[in-house]
Scaffold this active site. Structure first.
Site, PDB file in Angstrom:
ATOM      1  N   ASP A  30       5.172   8.280   0.292  1.00 36.64           N
ATOM      2  CA  ASP A  30       6.423   7.534   0.460  1.00 36.64           C
ATOM      3  C   ASP A  30       7.601   8.505   0.488  1.00 36.64           C
ATOM      4  O   ASP A  30       7.667   9.430  -0.321  1.00 36.64           O
ATOM      5  CB  ASP A  30       6.569   6.527  -0.698  1.00 36.64           C
ATOM      6  N   GLN A  91       9.957  -7.132   0.006  1.00 36.06           N
ATOM      7  CA  GLN A  91       9.283  -6.376   1.066  1.00 36.06           C
ATOM      8  C   GLN A  91      10.326  -5.854   2.046  1.00 36.06           C
ATOM      9  O   GLN A  91      11.005  -6.641   2.714  1.00 36.06           O
ATOM     10  CB  GLN A  91       8.254  -7.252   1.801  1.00 36.06           C
ATOM     11  N   HIS A  97       1.438  -3.181   3.556  1.00 38.34           N
ATOM     12  CA  HIS A  97       1.253  -1.904   2.855  1.00 38.34           C
ATOM     13  C   HIS A  97       1.123  -2.129   1.357  1.00 38.34           C
ATOM     14  O   HIS A  97       1.689  -3.067   0.804  1.00 38.34           O
ATOM     15  CB  HIS A  97       2.408  -0.940   3.143  1.00 38.34           C
ATOM     16  N   HIS A  99       1.646  -0.075  -2.238  1.00 35.51           N
ATOM     17  CA  HIS A  99       2.144   1.122  -2.922  1.00 35.51           C
ATOM     18  C   HIS A  99       1.095   1.571  -3.930  1.00 35.51           C
ATOM     19  O   HIS A  99       0.560   0.745  -4.681  1.00 35.51           O
ATOM     20  CB  HIS A  99       3.424   0.810  -3.694  1.00 35.51           C
TER      21      HIS A  99
END
Ligand code: AMP
Ligand code: ZN
Length: 136
Positions: A30, A91, A97, A99
């Site tokens: 990220d 979101q 996705h 995390h």
């Protein structure tokens, strides 16, 4: 999907620090990490949320989460790890996705599911019964 930043990472139009890739998933660091090693595991195909993604593809996502978890923990010397997956609310990028966030005992991260009150047992039973009915 056009104008989707994660689709562009999949197609390599946008560079990312990819740590793992297979047929249906890709894992990369990220850009705004909450903790060192903060990783996103995404589907290669564009699905916006958990409500659209097929069961077999979400299984592939969590297979990748499992695969990267130990090497990631070891790399940043974490004490533990959280997996967090937001749909619609909270979101920012509307491409499925998860995390994967390395955790440290002293990182002071808030817990989103922290409870502030004891449950009403009648309400719990009503919710459980309704979900079971909808599951069929
Ligand atoms: P969410 O709020 O759950 O949708 O999280 C989206 C995450 O994507 C955020 O943590 C962003 O920092 C991350 N992000 C957005 N663009 C990129 C990018 N190009 N490369 C890596 N991470 C990104
Ligand atoms: Zn996309």
């Amino acid at each position: 999907m056009e104008d989707c930043i994660f689709c562009k990472i999949v197609s390599k139009e946008i560079a990312a620090n990819v740590i793992y890739e297979d047929t249906n998933t890709i894992a990369f660091l990220d850009l705004n990490p909450r903790n060192p090693g903060h990783t996103l595991v995404i589907t290669k195909q564009h699905y916006a949320t958990i409500f659209e993604i097929p069961e077999e593809i979400i299984a592939d996502v969590y297979r990748t989460v499992k695969k990267i978890s130990k090497p990631l923990k070891e790399t940043v010397n974490a004490d533990g790890m959280n997996t967090v997956q937001s749909n619609i609310v909270s979101q920012g990028v509307h491409h499925f996705h998860t995390h994967v966030i390395p955790r440290f005992w002293d990182d002071n991260m808030p817990i989103v599911w922290e409870s502030h009150h004891a449950a009403d047992r009648v309400e719990l039973m009503a919710i459980a019964e309704k979900v079971k009915r909808l599951l069929g």
